[in-house]
Design a protein around this motif. Sequence first.
Motif, PDB file in Angstrom:
ATOM      1  N   GLN A  61       0.930  -1.142  -0.063  1.00  0.00           N
ATOM      2  CA  GLN A  61       0.011   0.129  -0.052  1.00  0.00           C
ATOM      3  C   GLN A  61       0.918   1.268  -0.102  1.00  0.00           C
ATOM      4  O   GLN A  61       1.240   1.691   0.898  1.00  0.00           O
ATOM      5  N   GLU A  63       0.648   4.382  -0.644  1.00  0.00           N
ATOM      6  CA  GLU A  63       0.123   5.573  -0.069  1.00  0.00           C
ATOM      7  C   GLU A  63       0.722   5.321   1.562  1.00  0.00           C
ATOM      8  O   GLU A  63       0.904   6.652   2.080  1.00  0.00           O
ATOM      9  N   ARG A  64       0.533   4.289   2.394  1.00  0.00           N
ATOM     10  CA  ARG A  64       1.091   4.410   3.786  1.00  0.00           C
ATOM     11  C   ARG A  64       2.358   4.970   3.689  1.00  0.00           C
ATOM     12  O   ARG A  64       2.978   5.199   4.974  1.00  0.00           O
ATOM     13  N   LYS A 138      -6.232   7.856  -7.318  1.00  0.00           N
ATOM     14  CA  LYS A 138      -7.247   6.865  -6.530  1.00  0.00           C
ATOM     15  C   LYS A 138      -7.715   7.810  -5.572  1.00  0.00           C
ATOM     16  O   LYS A 138      -7.177   8.536  -4.824  1.00  0.00           O
ATOM     17  N   GLU A 141     -10.160   2.999  -2.143  1.00  0.00           N
ATOM     18  CA  GLU A 141      -9.586   1.753  -2.460  1.00  0.00           C
ATOM     19  C   GLU A 141     -10.489   0.555  -2.148  1.00  0.00           C
ATOM     20  O   GLU A 141     -11.315   0.580  -1.115  1.00  0.00           O
ATOM     21  N   PHE A 143     -10.741  -3.788  -2.592  1.00  0.00           N
ATOM     22  CA  PHE A 143     -10.033  -4.982  -2.586  1.00  0.00           C
ATOM     23  C   PHE A 143     -10.772  -5.995  -3.407  1.00  0.00           C
ATOM     24  O   PHE A 143     -11.912  -6.159  -3.062  1.00  0.00           O
TER      25      PHE A 143
END
Length: 152
Positions: A61, A63-64, A138, A141, A143
């Motif tokens: 991920q 962005e983290r 984005k 999000e 999944f």
Amino acid sequence: MVAPDRIDRRLIDRLHGELPLTERPFADVGLELGISEDEVIERLRRMLAHGTLTRFGPLFQIERAGGLFVLAALEVPEADFARITALVNGLPEVAHNYRREHRLNMWFVVAAESHEAAKAALAHIEQLTGLKVHAFPKEREYFVGLRLTAQE
């Protein structure tokens, strides 16, 4: 592309979505499949080299960690599609690329370590291709888990 044999298909199925978090994960997978750690690694290398697999590695991920994924699209003239594909796919920031039957016929994902690096990569693609990049950052999000098992 070389067709995967029965052991390759079992290896792909086994590794899809989960690699053991152990000191020797390839040895552990090999033990489960009845092959050596070296054979697991060699089969993965061969499948990557021959295009049977296009990628093997973790998903992050981004962005983290301060990075950014951007879905982007180009309107590529049909006569120039192969050349533009090679240019776009040759960039390290491009995670994957796929063709669509739409005015915007080439879609790809740019993955970068920062928002500034993503903007720079998109600008570079415009400069390289001479085409306008349509960027879709984005907003949310989702999944979607898709697992296809190989047929024996």
